[in-house]
Write a protein that holds these residues in place. Sequence first.
Motif, mmCIF file in Angstrom:
data_model
loop_
_atom_site.group_PDB
_atom_site.id
_atom_site.type_symbol
_atom_site.label_atom_id
_atom_site.label_comp_id
_atom_site.label_asym_id
_atom_site.label_seq_id
_atom_site.Cartn_x
_atom_site.Cartn_y
_atom_site.Cartn_z
ATOM 1 N N ALA A 1 14.984 24.234 18.805
ATOM 2 C CA ALA A 1 16.315 23.732 19.149
ATOM 3 C C ALA A 1 16.752 22.636 18.176
ATOM 4 O O ALA A 1 17.892 22.632 17.683
ATOM 5 C CB ALA A 1 16.327 23.207 20.580
ATOM 6 N N SER A 2 15.851 21.709 17.877
ATOM 7 C CA SER A 2 16.184 20.632 16.939
ATOM 8 C C SER A 2 16.472 21.183 15.542
ATOM 9 O O SER A 2 17.415 20.747 14.870
ATOM 10 C CB SER A 2 15.034 19.622 16.880
ATOM 11 N N LEU A 3 15.649 22.135 15.119
ATOM 12 C CA LEU A 3 15.873 22.762 13.819
ATOM 13 C C LEU A 3 17.205 23.484 13.778
ATOM 14 O O LEU A 3 17.959 23.394 12.794
ATOM 15 C CB LEU A 3 14.745 23.755 13.531
ATOM 16 N N GLY A 4 17.492 24.215 14.840
ATOM 17 C CA GLY A 4 18.751 24.948 14.891
ATOM 18 C C GLY A 4 19.956 24.039 14.765
ATOM 19 O O GLY A 4 20.914 24.350 14.040
ATOM 20 N N ARG A 5 19.909 22.908 15.445
ATOM 21 C CA ARG A 5 21.015 21.953 15.370
ATOM 22 C C ARG A 5 21.154 21.387 13.959
ATOM 23 O O ARG A 5 22.269 21.236 13.446
ATOM 24 C CB ARG A 5 20.794 20.822 16.371
ATOM 25 N N HIS A 6 20.014 21.064 13.325
ATOM 26 C CA HIS A 6 20.066 20.529 11.971
ATOM 27 C C HIS A 6 20.648 21.562 10.999
ATOM 28 O O HIS A 6 21.527 21.231 10.188
ATOM 29 C CB HIS A 6 18.658 20.126 11.517
ATOM 30 N N LEU A 7 20.171 22.790 11.073
ATOM 31 C CA LEU A 7 20.602 23.816 10.124
ATOM 32 C C LEU A 7 22.037 24.264 10.367
ATOM 33 O O LEU A 7 22.722 24.702 9.434
ATOM 34 C CB LEU A 7 19.650 25.012 10.186
ATOM 35 N N GLU A 8 22.490 24.172 11.594
ATOM 36 C CA GLU A 8 23.894 24.484 11.865
ATOM 37 C C GLU A 8 24.810 23.511 11.143
ATOM 38 O O GLU A 8 25.850 23.893 10.601
ATOM 39 C CB GLU A 8 24.151 24.433 13.369
ATOM 40 N N ARG A 9 24.418 22.249 11.099
ATOM 41 C CA ARG A 9 25.213 21.219 10.417
ATOM 42 C C ARG A 9 24.975 21.222 8.906
ATOM 43 O O ARG A 9 25.883 20.902 8.139
ATOM 44 C CB ARG A 9 24.870 19.836 10.977
ATOM 45 N N SER A 10 23.735 21.554 8.504
ATOM 46 C CA SER A 10 23.351 21.415 7.095
ATOM 47 C C SER A 10 22.536 22.628 6.643
ATOM 48 O O SER A 10 21.318 22.536 6.451
ATOM 49 C CB SER A 10 22.534 20.132 6.897
ATOM 50 N N PRO A 11 23.173 23.783 6.474
ATOM 51 C CA PRO A 11 22.437 24.978 6.046
ATOM 52 C C PRO A 11 21.874 24.819 4.635
ATOM 53 O O PRO A 11 22.448 24.098 3.808
ATOM 54 C CB PRO A 11 23.485 26.090 6.110
ATOM 55 N N VAL A 12 20.740 25.474 4.379
ATOM 56 C CA VAL A 12 20.070 25.391 3.076
ATOM 57 C C VAL A 12 19.677 26.788 2.604
ATOM 58 O O VAL A 12 19.727 27.756 3.359
ATOM 59 C CB VAL A 12 18.823 24.477 3.144
ATOM 60 N N ASP A 13 19.268 26.851 1.331
ATOM 61 C CA ASP A 13 18.909 28.131 0.721
ATOM 62 C C ASP A 13 17.484 28.563 1.038
ATOM 63 O O ASP A 13 17.211 29.755 1.216
ATOM 64 C CB ASP A 13 19.048 28.034 -0.808
ATOM 65 N N ARG A 14 16.564 27.625 1.063
ATOM 66 C CA ARG A 14 15.141 27.948 1.191
ATOM 67 C C ARG A 14 14.519 27.138 2.324
ATOM 68 O O ARG A 14 14.687 25.922 2.367
ATOM 69 C CB ARG A 14 14.414 27.651 -0.124
ATOM 70 N N ILE A 15 13.814 27.828 3.226
ATOM 71 C CA ILE A 15 13.146 27.150 4.340
ATOM 72 C C ILE A 15 11.665 27.501 4.308
ATOM 73 O O ILE A 15 11.289 28.680 4.359
ATOM 74 C CB ILE A 15 13.752 27.556 5.696
ATOM 75 N N LEU A 16 10.835 26.471 4.207
ATOM 76 C CA LEU A 16 9.390 26.626 4.295
ATOM 77 C C LEU A 16 8.951 26.272 5.712
ATOM 78 O O LEU A 16 9.491 25.354 6.329
ATOM 79 C CB LEU A 16 8.680 25.691 3.318
ATOM 80 N N GLY A 17 7.951 26.981 6.207
ATOM 81 C CA GLY A 17 7.329 26.622 7.467
ATOM 82 C C GLY A 17 5.956 26.052 7.212
ATOM 83 O O GLY A 17 5.168 26.629 6.451
ATOM 84 N N SER A 18 5.660 24.915 7.820
ATOM 85 C CA SER A 18 4.365 24.281 7.567
ATOM 86 C C SER A 18 3.795 23.708 8.846
ATOM 87 O O SER A 18 4.512 23.396 9.793
ATOM 88 C CB SER A 18 4.490 23.187 6.507
ATOM 89 N N LEU A 19 2.479 23.572 8.837
ATOM 90 C CA LEU A 19 1.759 22.965 9.955
ATOM 91 C C LEU A 19 0.932 21.814 9.406
ATOM 92 O O LEU A 19 0.041 22.023 8.577
ATOM 93 C CB LEU A 19 0.861 24.007 10.627
ATOM 94 N N HIS A 20 1.251 20.603 9.857
ATOM 95 C CA HIS A 20 0.507 19.416 9.443
ATOM 96 C C HIS A 20 -0.264 18.788 10.602
ATOM 97 O O HIS A 20 -1.169 17.992 10.370
ATOM 98 C CB HIS A 20 1.453 18.352 8.881
ATOM 99 N N SER A 21 0.116 19.105 11.835
ATOM 100 C CA SER A 21 -0.404 18.394 13.008
ATOM 101 C C SER A 21 -0.790 19.361 14.105
ATOM 102 O O SER A 21 -0.261 20.476 14.188
ATOM 103 C CB SER A 21 0.662 17.417 13.545
ATOM 104 N N LEU A 22 -1.702 18.912 14.951
ATOM 105 C CA LEU A 22 -2.124 19.654 16.130
ATOM 106 C C LEU A 22 -2.047 18.736 17.345
ATOM 107 O O LEU A 22 -2.074 17.509 17.221
ATOM 108 C CB LEU A 22 -3.556 20.164 15.963
ATOM 109 N N GLU A 23 -1.974 19.336 18.520
ATOM 110 C CA GLU A 23 -1.877 18.555 19.755
ATOM 111 C C GLU A 23 -3.220 17.939 20.124
ATOM 112 O O GLU A 23 -4.271 18.567 20.028
ATOM 113 C CB GLU A 23 -1.382 19.453 20.893
#
Length: 272
Positions: free
Chosen positions: A105-127
Amino acid sequence: MRPPDNHVHTEWSWDTADSASMIAACTQAVAEGLPAIAFTEHLDFTVWHAEDRATTSGMRGRHPGQQLPIDVEGYFADIAECRERFPELRIWSGIEAGEPHLFAASLGRHLERSPVDRILGSLHSLELNGHLVGVTRLLWSDADGTMRRYLAEVVDMIESSDVFQVLAHVDFPRRYWPGGTDRFVEKDFEEEYRAVFRALAGTGRALEVNTSSPLASADLVRWFREEGGEAVSFGSDAHQPKAVGQRFDLAVDVVEAAGFRPGRDRFDFWRR
């Protein structure tokens, strides 16, 4: 043929120094003979949207919580200036979305306002105990267990989020392996890596060969190909301009040895 650098950070990323200017990164890309560069600034959330999975699953916070939002106005002004100053270089806007499956949801809101050409998905943290904790803090107590848990979470991330085009640094924990990166043995985690690669291949997305990490072996990239992987992206993960395109000659050798070749044009991912 030198590939694009699809993973570069500048002063607009929260963990990158003010000296890491976009103009200097473009100058380095041209000097390296790269056809294109993607400025994929860190997008990590410390405040959860009510509809984010991080919220609904009961996560209470991030430790440490040093992440900051992107100044999108300043960032896009820099993109525009660089496109004007470097017409010979294709310049893509982008983000590196941290834990995108937890923040849809947070990502969707950000990208709706500020679309970009390239999106990387990354994992830096665990619960851990209701908080997102950096993987580096977990490795020292149980390196093998943390790595297996990390790769399982990457599968979940791939299956739960379709927002990103490239899986960044599948080898991220390896950078911080206790006792040194030379003690990490890819073969010990082949089954878990292959599970990641099957999931990624099933979506048609690209695997990044990250040259800030200890360089992936040809065997690792070949496992991706054997599991049906179609596309490979190259990323320096540069946080200083001088690192743009670093070790790409070696990375090209690895990717070619695994059976991938340049794509449809010089701006494309490399393909099987």
